[in-house]
Design a protein around this motif. Sequence first.
Motif, PDB file in Angstrom:
ATOM      1  N   ASN A  51     -41.336 -77.307 -29.676  1.00 26.73           N
ATOM      2  CA  ASN A  51     -41.952 -76.562 -29.210  1.00 26.73           C
ATOM      3  C   ASN A  51     -42.374 -75.360 -27.882  1.00 26.73           C
ATOM      4  N   ASP A  52     -41.075 -75.706 -27.215  1.00 26.09           N
ATOM      5  CA  ASP A  52     -41.101 -75.566 -26.293  1.00 26.09           C
ATOM      6  C   ASP A  52     -41.596 -73.255 -26.617  1.00 26.09           C
ATOM      7  N   ILE A  53     -40.440 -73.218 -27.345  1.00 27.02           N
ATOM      8  CA  ILE A  53     -40.447 -71.868 -27.781  1.00 27.02           C
ATOM      9  C   ILE A  53     -41.361 -70.919 -27.552  1.00 27.02           C
ATOM     10  N   ASP A  54     -41.415 -70.011 -27.124  1.00 25.25           N
ATOM     11  CA  ASP A  54     -42.393 -68.849 -27.204  1.00 25.25           C
ATOM     12  C   ASP A  54     -42.277 -67.765 -28.023  1.00 25.25           C
ATOM     13  N   ALA A  55     -40.687 -67.142 -28.058  1.00 21.80           N
ATOM     14  CA  ALA A  55     -41.026 -66.111 -28.396  1.00 21.80           C
ATOM     15  C   ALA A  55     -39.414 -66.499 -28.877  1.00 21.80           C
ATOM     16  N   VAL A  56     -38.602 -65.670 -29.756  1.00 22.47           N
ATOM     17  CA  VAL A  56     -37.456 -65.175 -30.611  1.00 22.47           C
ATOM     18  C   VAL A  56     -37.102 -63.869 -30.785  1.00 22.47           C
ATOM     19  N   LEU A  57     -36.567 -63.420 -30.300  1.00 19.96           N
ATOM     20  CA  LEU A  57     -36.139 -62.377 -29.825  1.00 19.96           C
ATOM     21  C   LEU A  57     -34.686 -62.293 -31.001  1.00 19.96           C
ATOM     22  N   LEU A  58     -34.201 -61.105 -31.923  1.00 18.40           N
ATOM     23  CA  LEU A  58     -33.273 -60.979 -32.522  1.00 18.40           C
ATOM     24  C   LEU A  58     -32.419 -59.421 -32.521  1.00 18.40           C
ATOM     25  N   THR A  59     -31.202 -59.374 -32.235  1.00 16.35           N
ATOM     26  CA  THR A  59     -30.677 -58.356 -31.706  1.00 16.35           C
ATOM     27  C   THR A  59     -30.125 -57.808 -33.319  1.00 16.35           C
ATOM     28  N   HIS A  60     -30.383 -58.348 -33.734  1.00 20.00           N
ATOM     29  CA  HIS A  60     -29.626 -57.996 -35.344  1.00 20.00           C
ATOM     30  C   HIS A  60     -30.158 -59.211 -36.650  1.00 20.00           C
ATOM     31  N   TYR A  78     -43.029 -78.871 -39.477  1.00 15.94           N
ATOM     32  CA  TYR A  78     -43.131 -80.399 -39.383  1.00 15.94           C
ATOM     33  C   TYR A  78     -41.796 -81.068 -38.784  1.00 15.94           C
ATOM     34  N   GLY A  79     -42.188 -80.607 -37.763  1.00 15.57           N
ATOM     35  CA  GLY A  79     -41.339 -81.563 -36.723  1.00 15.57           C
ATOM     36  C   GLY A  79     -42.382 -82.573 -36.009  1.00 15.57           C
ATOM     37  N   ILE A  80     -42.484 -83.642 -35.287  1.00 19.98           N
ATOM     38  CA  ILE A  80     -42.730 -84.378 -34.950  1.00 19.98           C
ATOM     39  C   ILE A  80     -44.189 -83.904 -34.136  1.00 19.98           C
ATOM     40  N   GLU A  81     -44.069 -83.030 -33.441  1.00 17.82           N
ATOM     41  CA  GLU A  81     -45.376 -82.571 -33.271  1.00 17.82           C
ATOM     42  C   GLU A  81     -45.935 -81.233 -33.987  1.00 17.82           C
ATOM     43  N   PRO A  82     -46.131 -80.965 -34.872  1.00 17.59           N
ATOM     44  CA  PRO A  82     -46.797 -79.670 -35.443  1.00 17.59           C
ATOM     45  C   PRO A  82     -47.864 -78.336 -34.206  1.00 17.59           C
ATOM     46  N   ARG A  83     -46.459 -76.935 -34.483  1.00 17.48           N
ATOM     47  CA  ARG A  83     -46.554 -76.527 -33.795  1.00 17.48           C
ATOM     48  C   ARG A  83     -48.324 -75.470 -34.170  1.00 17.48           C
ATOM     49  N   TYR A  84     -48.781 -75.337 -32.751  1.00 22.11           N
ATOM     50  CA  TYR A  84     -50.273 -74.545 -32.651  1.00 22.11           C
ATOM     51  C   TYR A  84     -50.728 -73.046 -31.854  1.00 22.11           C
ATOM     52  N   LYS A  85     -49.107 -73.437 -30.622  1.00 21.03           N
ATOM     53  CA  LYS A  85     -49.256 -72.195 -29.969  1.00 21.03           C
ATOM     54  C   LYS A  85     -48.964 -70.820 -30.943  1.00 21.03           C
ATOM     55  N   PRO A  86     -49.059 -69.690 -30.635  1.00 21.06           N
ATOM     56  CA  PRO A  86     -48.320 -68.592 -31.723  1.00 21.06           C
ATOM     57  C   PRO A  86     -46.498 -67.967 -30.988  1.00 21.06           C
ATOM     58  N   LEU A  87     -46.283 -67.634 -31.908  1.00 14.07           N
ATOM     59  CA  LEU A  87     -45.089 -68.472 -32.162  1.00 14.07           C
ATOM     60  C   LEU A  87     -44.148 -66.219 -32.302  1.00 14.07           C
ATOM     61  N   LEU A  88     -43.410 -65.296 -31.221  1.00 12.51           N
ATOM     62  CA  LEU A  88     -43.941 -63.852 -30.920  1.00 12.51           C
ATOM     63  C   LEU A  88     -41.766 -63.775 -31.427  1.00 12.51           C
ATOM     64  N   TRP A 108     -41.824 -72.739 -47.075  1.00  9.18           N
ATOM     65  CA  TRP A 108     -41.910 -73.766 -46.800  1.00  9.18           C
ATOM     66  C   TRP A 108     -42.127 -73.050 -44.345  1.00  9.18           C
ATOM     67  N   ILE A 109     -41.504 -72.080 -44.978  1.00  9.24           N
ATOM     68  CA  ILE A 109     -40.660 -71.724 -43.247  1.00  9.24           C
ATOM     69  C   ILE A 109     -42.302 -71.386 -42.629  1.00  9.24           C
ATOM     70  N   LYS A 110     -43.294 -70.636 -44.044  1.00  7.08           N
ATOM     71  CA  LYS A 110     -44.190 -69.815 -43.426  1.00  7.08           C
ATOM     72  C   LYS A 110     -45.374 -70.491 -42.761  1.00  7.08           C
ATOM     73  N   PRO A 111     -45.319 -70.420 -41.090  1.00  7.38           N
ATOM     74  CA  PRO A 111     -46.625 -71.193 -40.401  1.00  7.38           C
ATOM     75  C   PRO A 111     -47.856 -71.565 -40.788  1.00  7.38           C
ATOM     76  N   ASN A 112     -47.459 -72.847 -40.401  1.00  4.48           N
ATOM     77  CA  ASN A 112     -49.259 -74.040 -40.870  1.00  4.48           C
ATOM     78  C   ASN A 112     -50.265 -73.441 -40.524  1.00  4.48           C
ATOM     79  N   TYR A 113     -49.604 -74.048 -39.349  1.00  2.00           N
ATOM     80  CA  TYR A 113     -51.054 -74.178 -38.365  1.00  2.00           C
ATOM     81  C   TYR A 113     -51.235 -73.059 -36.732  1.00  2.00           C
ATOM     82  N   TYR A 114     -50.207 -72.411 -36.691  1.00  2.00           N
ATOM     83  CA  TYR A 114     -50.326 -71.465 -35.762  1.00  2.00           C
ATOM     84  C   TYR A 114     -50.022 -70.250 -36.566  1.00  2.00           C
TER      85      TYR A 114
END
Length: 240
Positions: A51-60, A78-88, A108-114
């Motif tokens: 949950n430290d990660i704010d953004a993921v940029l993909l080169t391809h 489904y980690g220990i702490e569910p994620r609430y902050k946005p992810l780019l 299951w990868i579709k965001p639950n709470y963020y």
Amino acid sequence: MKIKILGTGTSIPTLTRLSSSYLVITKGKHILVDIGPSVVRRLLEFGYAVNDIDAVLLTHFHVDHTADLSTLLFACNYGIEPRYKPLLLLGGLGLKRFFKTMASIYPWIKPNYYELILKTLSHGEYFYDNILIKTIRVNHNRESIAIKITDRKSVVFSGDTSFSKNLIKLAHNTDLLIAECSFPERVVKGHLNLKSLQKIIEKAKPKKVILSHLYPDWDAYRGVLNEPCLIGEDGMELEI
Ligand SMILES: [Zn+2]
Ligand SMILES: [Zn+2]
């Protein structure tokens, strides 16, 4: 700006090099560039949480650059702490289709709470909290982009590419270029070797260059690299 090199390898599994992925930390944001196999575990090894990660940029979208995206997104739910902050999630042409297809296999990868922000940027600029993300298309496959992150200082990630005038443009005078240099000598379509990378460096004049995306050919390499080039190693940390 801090750059932590998570992996410097390729699609060939080795014990010394995880597939090429990087963590950029600037303005309190944690930005992942590519997320190949086992990168999530590597983050934990280096003391970062999912949950430290704010953004993921993909080169391809090749597997060695994206395989752990599903691992990360699954852990956000489904980690220990569910994620609430946005992810780019930012990438080149076809990003939305890529995500949709992945989510059809792994619902299951579709965001639950963020909020998951999908941003397609194959050529242009995007301001992310006053951090400038710039992309340009490079020569590897349809969606391939090189990425520049600027926050006073700048770092450019070549992604996978063969010789590219666009990369020269994007990397011009940059503080740091993390460049694929798949092979010391071998010529392979869609990739760089020392000779073709050198041509890019001569024109772009980056202040420092780290070679990454290194195939096992490099294990036998005994040459010495000249300034401003350094061979990348997993775990390297740079401050620019
Ligand atoms: Zn690759
Ligand atoms: Zn590739």
